[in-house]
Enzyme design. Structure first.
Site, PDB file in Angstrom:
ATOM      1  N   ARG A 186      -3.753 -13.387  -0.618  1.00 62.68           N
ATOM      2  CA  ARG A 186      -4.700 -13.981   0.317  1.00 62.68           C
ATOM      3  C   ARG A 186      -6.140 -13.832  -0.174  1.00 62.68           C
ATOM      4  O   ARG A 186      -7.053 -14.366   0.441  1.00 62.68           O
ATOM      5  CB  ARG A 186      -4.606 -13.193   1.575  1.00 62.68           C
ATOM      6  CG  ARG A 186      -4.101 -13.611   2.930  1.00 62.68           C
ATOM      7  CD  ARG A 186      -3.733 -14.937   3.267  1.00 62.68           C
ATOM      8  NE  ARG A 186      -3.722 -15.117   4.691  1.00 62.68           N
ATOM      9  CZ  ARG A 186      -2.617 -15.155   5.442  1.00 62.68           C
ATOM     10  NH1 ARG A 186      -1.439 -15.014   4.920  1.00 62.68           N
ATOM     11  NH2 ARG A 186      -2.723 -15.371   6.734  1.00 62.68           N
TER      12      ARG A 186
ATOM     13  N   ARG B 299       2.809 -24.258  18.795  1.00 62.22           N
ATOM     14  CA  ARG B 299       3.656 -23.083  18.577  1.00 62.22           C
ATOM     15  C   ARG B 299       3.310 -21.941  19.529  1.00 62.22           C
ATOM     16  O   ARG B 299       4.189 -21.157  19.903  1.00 62.22           O
ATOM     17  CB  ARG B 299       3.541 -22.586  17.135  1.00 62.22           C
ATOM     18  CG  ARG B 299       4.486 -21.424  16.874  1.00 62.22           C
ATOM     19  CD  ARG B 299       4.479 -20.931  15.465  1.00 62.22           C
ATOM     20  NE  ARG B 299       3.164 -20.451  15.083  1.00 62.22           N
ATOM     21  CZ  ARG B 299       2.846 -20.036  13.870  1.00 62.22           C
ATOM     22  NH1 ARG B 299       3.741 -20.081  12.920  1.00 62.22           N
ATOM     23  NH2 ARG B 299       1.653 -19.602  13.601  1.00 62.22           N
TER      24      ARG B 299
ATOM     25  N   ARG C 276       2.765 -15.377  19.400  1.00 58.33           N
ATOM     26  CA  ARG C 276       1.812 -14.808  18.441  1.00 58.33           C
ATOM     27  C   ARG C 276       0.418 -14.823  19.030  1.00 58.33           C
ATOM     28  O   ARG C 276      -0.111 -15.880  19.365  1.00 58.33           O
ATOM     29  CB  ARG C 276       1.840 -15.620  17.127  1.00 58.33           C
ATOM     30  CG  ARG C 276       2.851 -15.096  16.136  1.00 58.33           C
ATOM     31  CD  ARG C 276       2.897 -15.893  14.873  1.00 58.33           C
ATOM     32  NE  ARG C 276       1.646 -15.904  14.125  1.00 58.33           N
ATOM     33  CZ  ARG C 276       1.548 -16.294  12.860  1.00 58.33           C
ATOM     34  NH1 ARG C 276       2.625 -16.708  12.214  1.00 58.33           N
ATOM     35  NH2 ARG C 276       0.386 -16.294  12.250  1.00 58.33           N
TER      36      ARG C 276
HETATM   37  P1  AP5 Z   1       0.578 -15.279   8.398  1.00 62.13           P
HETATM   38  O1  AP5 Z   1       1.747 -14.869   9.148  1.00 62.13           O
HETATM   39  O2  AP5 Z   1       0.663 -15.467   6.943  1.00 62.13           O
HETATM   40  O3  AP5 Z   1       0.013 -16.559   9.118  1.00 62.13           O
HETATM   41  P2  AP5 Z   1      -0.890 -17.804   8.659  1.00 62.13           P
HETATM   42  O4  AP5 Z   1      -1.202 -17.941   7.224  1.00 62.13           O
HETATM   43  O5  AP5 Z   1      -2.021 -17.783   9.596  1.00 62.13           O
HETATM   44  O6  AP5 Z   1       0.000 -18.989   8.798  1.00 62.13           O
HETATM   45  P3  AP5 Z   1       1.114 -19.347   9.801  1.00 62.13           P
HETATM   46  O7  AP5 Z   1       2.265 -18.421   9.612  1.00 62.13           O
HETATM   47  O8  AP5 Z   1       0.563 -19.471  11.160  1.00 62.13           O
HETATM   48  O9  AP5 Z   1       1.437 -20.805   9.281  1.00 62.13           O
HETATM   49  P4  AP5 Z   1       2.461 -21.324   8.193  1.00 62.13           P
HETATM   50  O10 AP5 Z   1       1.710 -21.983   7.106  1.00 62.13           O
HETATM   51  O11 AP5 Z   1       3.468 -20.302   7.839  1.00 62.13           O
HETATM   52  O12 AP5 Z   1       3.128 -22.477   9.021  1.00 62.13           O
HETATM   53  P5  AP5 Z   1       4.523 -22.463   9.835  1.00 62.13           P
HETATM   54  O13 AP5 Z   1       5.618 -22.838   8.929  1.00 62.13           O
HETATM   55  O14 AP5 Z   1       4.638 -21.228  10.614  1.00 62.13           O
HETATM   56  O15 AP5 Z   1      -0.621 -14.214   8.656  1.00 62.13           O
HETATM   57  C1  AP5 Z   1      -0.916 -13.758   9.947  1.00 62.13           C
HETATM   58  C2  AP5 Z   1      -1.974 -12.662   9.869  1.00 62.13           C
HETATM   59  O16 AP5 Z   1      -1.433 -11.532   9.176  1.00 62.13           O
HETATM   60  C3  AP5 Z   1      -3.240 -13.018   9.085  1.00 62.13           C
HETATM   61  O17 AP5 Z   1      -4.184 -13.689   9.886  1.00 62.13           O
HETATM   62  C4  AP5 Z   1      -3.719 -11.636   8.637  1.00 62.13           C
HETATM   63  O18 AP5 Z   1      -4.321 -10.959   9.704  1.00 62.13           O
HETATM   64  C5  AP5 Z   1      -2.405 -10.941   8.329  1.00 62.13           C
HETATM   65  N1  AP5 Z   1      -1.996 -11.122   6.931  1.00 62.13           N
HETATM   66  C6  AP5 Z   1      -0.835 -11.688   6.510  1.00 62.13           C
HETATM   67  N2  AP5 Z   1      -0.756 -11.680   5.172  1.00 62.13           N
HETATM   68  C7  AP5 Z   1      -1.898 -11.114   4.733  1.00 62.13           C
HETATM   69  C8  AP5 Z   1      -2.408 -10.837   3.441  1.00 62.13           C
HETATM   70  N3  AP5 Z   1      -1.718 -11.150   2.332  1.00 62.13           N
HETATM   71  N4  AP5 Z   1      -3.621 -10.234   3.351  1.00 62.13           N
HETATM   72  C9  AP5 Z   1      -4.313  -9.882   4.438  1.00 62.13           C
HETATM   73  N5  AP5 Z   1      -3.905 -10.134   5.698  1.00 62.13           N
HETATM   74  C10 AP5 Z   1      -2.681 -10.737   5.850  1.00 62.13           C
HETATM   75  O19 AP5 Z   1       4.271 -23.701  10.800  1.00 62.13           O
HETATM   76  C11 AP5 Z   1       3.386 -23.597  11.893  1.00 62.13           C
HETATM   77  C12 AP5 Z   1       3.963 -24.389  13.075  1.00 62.13           C
HETATM   78  O20 AP5 Z   1       4.014 -25.770  12.714  1.00 62.13           O
HETATM   79  C13 AP5 Z   1       5.397 -23.998  13.446  1.00 62.13           C
HETATM   80  O21 AP5 Z   1       5.553 -24.073  14.815  1.00 62.13           O
HETATM   81  C14 AP5 Z   1       6.259 -25.060  12.739  1.00 62.13           C
HETATM   82  O22 AP5 Z   1       7.454 -25.300  13.408  1.00 62.13           O
HETATM   83  C15 AP5 Z   1       5.333 -26.281  12.802  1.00 62.13           C
HETATM   84  N6  AP5 Z   1       5.504 -27.174  11.658  1.00 62.13           N
HETATM   85  C16 AP5 Z   1       5.699 -26.840  10.362  1.00 62.13           C
HETATM   86  N7  AP5 Z   1       5.787 -27.943   9.601  1.00 62.13           N
HETATM   87  C17 AP5 Z   1       5.634 -29.003  10.428  1.00 62.13           C
HETATM   88  C18 AP5 Z   1       5.633 -30.417  10.244  1.00 62.13           C
HETATM   89  N8  AP5 Z   1       5.793 -30.954   9.030  1.00 62.13           N
HETATM   90  N9  AP5 Z   1       5.429 -31.204  11.307  1.00 62.13           N
HETATM   91  C19 AP5 Z   1       5.242 -30.658  12.548  1.00 62.13           C
HETATM   92  N10 AP5 Z   1       5.263 -29.331  12.807  1.00 62.13           N
HETATM   93  C20 AP5 Z   1       5.451 -28.512  11.752  1.00 62.13           C
HETATM   94 MG    MG Z   2       3.702 -18.245   8.231  1.00 60.05          MG
END
Ligand code: AP5
Ligand code: MG
Length: 191
Positions: free
Chosen positions: A89, A128, A134
């Protein structure tokens, strides 16, 4: 062993696509977000310390996630490689990952970056929030902060990987199935 980064802003579909790709290509899916949320659910002292940072949409300290990932790499057996989701990240995490892999005779082979429009990211996360529980999905200001943090701290990794010739942008708009087909096409070229 093949090591891939699935990359993109919050809501770009990293988790959704990783689960499918890991199954199809026998990869171990390592999501630092999922690992941290498990710590919170298990009420560990690490989980307690990280939960307020995560609920604000800020990044947890580099050393915390680097240690979580190192433990997983060393304890995972019988897979064709690792699919890193939400890690690295920061550029510092990227350098640490490269070092960790190099020390084990591996490298980062490719970075697949899901390209999704801002309004679509927000729409997906708000949708979501109703189901996921979350805390970082519940408030639109926190969602915008997560996207800002991505731009400021995480996006610079793209340049770092582009210089190493491992960057690949992927259209992340459309249905989950369409995007999976696109990603699978790139995977077949890499494997
Ligand atoms: P993390 O869990 O990594 O969350 P994020 O990057 O904010 O991303 P998301 O998980 O929300 O999104 P995603 O890209 O995975 O999409 P998803 O498939 O879920 O991190 C959370 C927190 O943890 C950070 O803010 C930080 O605090 C900490 N953290 C984690 N890793 C860290 C690191 N390395 N360093 C420091 N801090 C860290 O999809 C989202 C939604 O959209 C779902 O509901 C899904 O069903 C829907 N969806 C997906 N694709 C589609 C589509 N094509 N059409 C319609 N809906 C869709
Ligand atoms: Mg994710």
């Amino acid at each position: 062993m093949i090591n891939l980064l699935i990359f993109g802003p919050p809501g770009s579909g990293k988790g959704t696509q990783s689960v499918r790709l890991a199954e199809k290509f026998n990869l171990s899916h390592l999501s630092t977000g999922d690992m941290l949320r498990s710590e919170i659910v298990a009420k560990t002292s690490l989980g307690k310390r990280m939960s307020s940072i995560m609920s604000k949409g800020e990044l947890v300290p580099d050393e915390v996630v680097i240690e979580l990932i190192a433990e997983k790499i060393d304890s995972t057996k019988d897979c064709a490689g690792f699919l890193f989701d939400g890690f690295p990240r920061t550029v510092a995490q990227t350098i640490a990952l490269e070092k960790m892999l190099n020390e084990r005779g591996m490298k980062i082979d490719s970075m697949l970056v899901l390209d999704v429009e801002h309004d679509e990211l927000v729409k997906r996360l708000i949708l979501r929030a109703e189901l996921s529980g979350r805390p970082d999905d519940k408030d639109s200001e926190v969602i915008e902060n997560r996207i800002d943090v991505y731009k400021a701290k995480t996006e610079p990794i793209i340049d770092y990987c582009r210089k190493r010739g491992i960057y690949q942008s992927v259209n992340g708009m459309g249905t989950i199935e369409d995007i999976f087909e696109r990603l699978s096409g790139y995977m077949k070229k890499i494997l």
